[in-house]
Every structure is written in C-alpha cells, then in structure tokens.
Scaffold this motif. Structure first.
Motif, short mmCIF file in Angstrom:
data_model
loop_
_atom_site.label_atom_id
_atom_site.label_comp_id
_atom_site.label_asym_id
_atom_site.label_seq_id
_atom_site.Cartn_x
_atom_site.Cartn_y
_atom_site.Cartn_z
N PHE B 320 10.18 74.53 4.64
CA PHE B 320 11.06 73.62 3.91
C PHE B 320 11.76 74.41 2.80
O PHE B 320 11.14 75.20 2.10
N ALA B 321 13.05 74.15 2.63
CA ALA B 321 13.77 74.60 1.44
C ALA B 321 14.33 73.32 0.83
O ALA B 321 15.27 72.74 1.36
N MET B 322 13.69 72.86 -0.23
CA MET B 322 14.03 71.53 -0.76
C MET B 322 14.60 71.64 -2.16
O MET B 322 14.09 72.37 -3.00
N ALA B 323 15.65 70.88 -2.39
CA ALA B 323 16.33 70.91 -3.68
C ALA B 323 15.75 69.86 -4.60
O ALA B 323 15.47 68.74 -4.18
N SER B 324 15.61 70.20 -5.87
CA SER B 324 15.27 69.19 -6.86
C SER B 324 16.47 68.25 -7.03
O SER B 324 17.61 68.67 -6.84
#
Lengths: 417, 417
Positions: B320-324
């Motif tokens: 996962f590459a998840m943005a705040s």
C-alpha cells in the motif's frame, strides 16, 4: 432548553399572557414537531441541521430519508449562523449572530448547552483533534476558544493590531492540520495562525505567544476565508481592494501572496449588496472557482500558478459558488435583489448548464457527501428543495421556516468545515 | 451471532462437548469482550472495523477514544477482507474471501445478516445512493449485487468475454458518481461500467445491457483498481504488462489510455511476493503516488499529463502507498519478507522522512479523516499501533488478534471507498 431570562410581569395580565403562550405553544408544537421523540438507535452519519433564521430554531434532518426529525428552539439570533460538528457526529455547534454558541445533541433532539460568548459573532471552527471550538467575533473582536465537552472557556485571543490598543473584527476562521486555527483580522489586515497545544493557562485563559503566528499587511480588509480540502492553502477574500490573499501553510516562511489583484480593473464597481462567501470552492482539474466581489462574475483560477484562467459571466453578484463533491458542477446563488436565482456551471466547459428560479431568498446549498443530491434553502418559500445533481430535477420539497444554512454531519470528517 | 449450521452429534459425548464449548466460550468471552453491551446513544461518526483475519472476527473500535467496543465473531474466512459502510454509518458490510457478505450492526455490536454469495470473493462497493452492495468474485467470476436492507439478490452480472463462454475474475470494484459501479476483468482485459437504475428484473436478476458499458483491450491482466476522490478517474493496475490503464469517466467516449507503460523497462523483474493494492493514493499538488509491481519503487505521476515525474526508491516491494488526508505524507508498507517495515514519504520532497520496524506483518493503514492519526495493523504483534502524523510518534497500542484491514466509518461519505 433555551436559556432566557424572563422579566417577571408583576401585573394581573401575567396569568392571561402565560395561558395564551401555553395555548399557542401547544397548538404550534402539535402543528410542527411535537415532543422530538427521537428514534432509539439513531445512527448519525446522514443527519444534518437546517437553520431557521427568523425563529432562532433549527431542524434536525435526515438526508437519506429526506425527512425532518425534530425542531430545536431557543438558539437566539440566527440571522447569520453557521454550524460545525463533533468528530463523532453527535453534536452540532451553532454559532449565532448574537454571540451565542449552542451545543445541540442530535441523538436527543435538544440543546445540551448554550452560552453567550460575546456580543456579536460571525462563525467558528472545531479543532482537528475535536477538543476545541473557536468562535470568531465582530464585537468586541478576537477569537474565543471553548472546550467541546462543556463549552467552558479555554482561551481568549484578543485581535490587537497596530499600536496594540485597537482590536479587530475576526473573520474567515477555519481549522487546519496540526490542530491549528487560522483566521483574518478585518480591521488589522492580518492573518493569524494559532496552534492549540495544551496545557492551557487556566487562570489567564491565554495562548502562549509562541503558538500564534501573525502575517501582517496581507491586503486591505480581508472579509472571509477558506482553506483547501487538504488544509494546505488558506485564502482570504479582500474587500478593501481587488484580489485575494493566499497563505501556503506548508510554507509559512514565504508569507502571504496576493492573487487575482486588480480583477475588477477598469470596471465600474457595483454597489455590493451582500458579501460573497468563500466557504465552498471547487477544484476540477486545476481550477478553483471563486465569487467576485461587486461583479457579476465567478473567477476561475489555476491552482498551480494561482493566476486567473477565465471569468464566467453569471446572473448577478454571486454569494456562494459551491462545488459538488464530484467536482463536476459549481452551483451559484446571488445577492439581493437577484436572490431568486440559482445557476449551475459545468466545471469543465465553464458553461451555465441550468438556471432555476424556484422562489425568493435562495440562501444556501449543501451537497450530500457522495454528490448525488444538493439541498437548497428558499427562504421566502419556507422550504428546502432537494435536487438530483445528475438529472438536475427536483427530488423533494421539505417545509422549513425561513431556512438559511444547511449543514450535514459528514462535515465532521472534513478539514476546514 | 455467527450463523453456523451445527451438525448434531448423536452420541454420548455430545453433552460433554457442549459443556466444554460453553466453558471455553465463557472463559474466552470474559477474557475478550464479554457480551458486547454496546452503549446507548452511540453516535457512529468515529467508529471503525478491524479485521481479525485468522479468527473470522472483527473489532468495532472508536477512533476518538482509541478503544475497542466489541468483538463480533462468525464472519468466516477473512484472510482477504474489505469493508464498506452504509450512508448512515450504522452498518458495516464485510466482504470475506469465502464469498461471505456480512452485514454488521455497529450500534448493536452484532451480525444483522450474513450470506454466502459465491465461492470466492475479493471485495465490494456500495452505490452512491446507498441502496446497493456489489461484490466482486474470483470464482465463478462476475459481480453480484444485493439490496442493502436485507442482502436479497438484485442482479447477477456474469463477466463473460471473448466468445461469451469464458468468465473472468473481477477485480478493482469501486462505486462511481451517477450510481455506477466500475470494475476490471482480470482474465478478460476489460473494464466495465455498470449503472444501477431501477426497476430491476426480479425474476431474471439481470441488468439491461444498455446499462453496462464495456471497454475492451485495456491492458494485460488488470489486477486491481482505484478511483480518484472526485470519482472522475478510474485506474486499473496491470499485472501482465508494465503500466496502468486510465479511464476518464467524464469522457467515456475516449476509451481507456495506457499510462506509465514500460516503467520497469530494462530492469530485471523481481518475483512478486504480493500484489500491491491501489486503494490508497495521494494527490499532492498534481502528483499521484502509486506502488510499482515487482520493483522497490513508488511511482510519481503528474495527474494533468499522467506522465511519470519521478520514482522513489523504497525499502522493498510496496503493497500500500497511502496518502494522509492532508496530502503531506505517503505511508508505505511492504511485501513479505519485508513486511516488518513502514516508510513515510514527504509528498512534496519525495524524501523518506521516517522508517518504523514495529513488528512483522504490517498489513494495513487507515488515517483518521482529519489526518491527525494513522492506525497501523501489526499482525504478528497482535496489535494496532496508532501514530501521530505530526510528531510521527506512537500514541497508543491496541490489542487485536492477527489484525489486517482497518476501516473507519468516515468512508461512508467518500466516493469510491
């Protein structure tokens, strides 16, 4: 219950008066929403508040069933009111024009606390962590901060500027990431950024000066502000000159930048009937849509360069230019005497794709969070009209007494709302 | 309560067995969360679900108080599970690997309905109007749609392709504006866009073909998909070739476009230990951050041109590459054997600003909607770690049995989640 100091009438008419009130109340309440018997096991994800501006009352609504659950009365002067929600979406905090701050329990359908925090307020915000309510004041100016739980005072932040004896009206108050509040000083031409970092001084009710960052000379008379959905850009509209003041909160060291300066250059300014609001804005592709002051235009700005891309001719002086959550449409309402009209702009082509004239006093619009509906308050019709954003057709009309602001609980989960 | 068909044991050991189960249950429940006495007047804005993948159970949590309210058991195989929420934030719909679709009542702390809708499912979505739940299936393939209220079947949409006899695994299912579902055919190399427009055929359980738009030859083996926060862009990751397939839902007439083709060109591909997920993505300025397949890289794309801007070297193969929600950080976890590591990327500088190694089996991350906290599941520690996104320090550890996915009710109000 409303907190009102009744002046006791010491004359024979008193009992008659009280009886009359009782009968009227009984009649009226049976006509409206009798005891606010809120359902048990009420989830709070699809609730909302509608301001009834003349009566000091609000409606608690459900935006799934398109229905009114309850009327709550006794909120004082709501002629210019706004609302924020607790992070659990149970409580609505209503900011009234008279300085009233009212905490409404949506599950119980009643006021759980009400205070008069100043003589004249203009709006407020809730902190990122959900612990603090900040209220922006016209008179005597400055910002007051209260605890969410019991509305006890946490801090008073006077908006002194210049020789430190003058205090300013504060406007455009929003929450920002990092548990901050950001707002503008209308008289002081400043923007302030305040970090809420406990512990607070319980005797002095002050915020350490190290937690307040001030930007000076941001432009003449900032009258309202907005923050981008990710909390990065704070933009203050200017009343004393053309343009807006931009603050990149990721780069406070760069200070503020003036954007769209002279957008009305060479044009004869019209008298401004109502100040536009900046709360709703659209980004579609890289465009932001902003209502111009004193012009019949919505300004389109490139959010990379912050330069003007286009200006869209609209029906009259815009008040709100609000984007649907799917970014496809900008809905615009207008100042008196053209507040009977609503226009819908396609965010991609900049064309007006629809115009409605459902009644006088179109005061506010609120989209459901997934964008399928928009609720529009039509004050002089005493009703809310719900439109389908796909078909642009009416879905339902809902009775409300002189409705103005509409606020859904999904705002609880949005930065800056 | 779990819905299980017990085979009745017709022998003398039966009573002993039952007693043993009773004692175990009593012991176990007193060790965990006894009767799930959910509080009265529970608002639903700050609740969430944590998947306990080994036990077929989930935790109902509160992300304000950082506490567990209840464990709900009997959800079957949750080894790859995901969750969507009803628009009122009361019900969680859990999609299990075994084709199970479970409706959990967060207010009651129990299962309100559970069905086995197919042999093998991979995820699902809820329609914009909140009325339909769609489930994406591996085996036998296709998408099934159910009514939110009672999980009754509305439609079966077989994913036939080619000579119309083969059926495909369906993946990357999301909701989109216009009451649509969008998903990809892994075997068929297609993307389908389905409009949910009642009335439906109650005998045939079909969707009229006019309401299904198919895009052919979108790229080899689309394995997952995402939709942008405004519901405009659907992007399918490709497993059979480098690159991703982009569909602009505002311009379906343009068909799909291949983006980031050949991103691994000239590089020796690593064996892929785990397919990356595309659900979380960041847009900061005009950049999207996407995990590369089989490379130790996060790809940065310009969302205006959809061209590669940069690639960020990371610790291992990203999952996962998840943005705040405030767009400032991208949190990245990794495939086995490097799933003990978590990296935080600054979205503006593309630099890795922090690395954590709190334990093995870092499976998922979920941000609170205003961005102050991120919850991280650490499977082999049997715990959730909550971090402060400002300080990058731990806030709390919360016990959970082999936790994987974390889902907060604020998703109810987001397109595509």
């Amino acid at each position: 219950m409303p907190i009102i100091n009744h002046t006791v009438m010491q004359n024979p008419l008193r009992n008659i008066f009280i009886s009359a009130v009782a009968v009227y109340s009984l009649l009226f309440s049976s006509l409206s929403f009798s005891a606010c018997n809120m359902p048990n096991d009420l989830p709070t994800g699809d609730l909302g508040i509608i301001i009834e501006r003349m009566d000091g009352s609000v409606l608690i609504i459900n935006n799934s069933t398109l229905s009114v659950l309850c009327r709550v009365e006794g909120l004082g002067d709501l002629s210019h009111a706004s609302v924020v929600f607790s992070r659990n979406a149970r409580y609505a905090f209503v900011f009234g024009r008279d300085g009233g701050l009212t905490k409404i329990d949506l599950l119980k359908g009643k006021i759980s606390k009400r205070i008069l925090q100043s003589g004249n307020s203009i709006g407020g915000a809730i902190s990122q962590d959900g612990q603090y309510i900040a209220v922006s004041n016209y008179e005597p100016g400055g910002v007051n901060v209260f605890a969410v739980d019991d509305l006890s005072l946490i801090a008073k932040i006077p908006a002194t500027y210049g020789q430190s004896t003058q205090t300013s009206k504060t406007v455009g108050l929003v929450d920002a990431p990092g548990n901050q509040f950001v707002y503008s000083l209308y008289d002081g031409n400043e923007i302030w950024q305040v970090k809420m970092a406990p512990p607070f001084d319980k005797n002095e009710f002050t915020i350490p000066s190290a937690n307040i960052k001030k930007y000076h000379n941001v432009g003449k008379a900032p009258y309202d502000g907005l923050i981008s959905a990710n909390g990065r850009y704070y933009i203050a509209g200017l009343f004393g000159e053309d343009g807006l003041s931009l603050l990149d909160l990721w780069h406070p060291e760069k200070g503020t930048t003036k954007i769209l300066s002279h957008y009305g250059k060479g044009q004869k300014k019209l008298p401004v009937y109502k100040m536009p609001h900046l709360e709703g804005w659209a980004i579609a592709g890289n465009h932001a849509f902003l209502p111009a002051v004193g012009l019949h235009e919505v300004l389109v700005v490139d959010t990379n360069t912050w330069k003007e891309v286009s200006r869209i001719k609209v029906h009259s002086q815009p008040v709100f230019a609000m984007a649907s959550p799917d970014d496809r449409q900008i809905w615009v309402n207008f100042a008196f005497p053209d507040n009977n009209t609503l226009q819908v702009i396609d965010s991609e082509t900049f064309k007006i794709i629809k115009q409605f004239q459902p009644g006088k006093g179109i005061l506010h619009m609120e989209f459901t969070p997934r964008s399928e509906h928009v609720w529009v308050s039509v004050r002089d019709n005493d009703e809310i009209i719900v439109y389908d954003t796909q078909t642009l057709k009416e879905v339902k009309r809902i009775a409300a007494k002189k409705p103005s602001g509409i606020f859904f609980t999904s705002r609880a989960h949005r930065i800056g709302l």
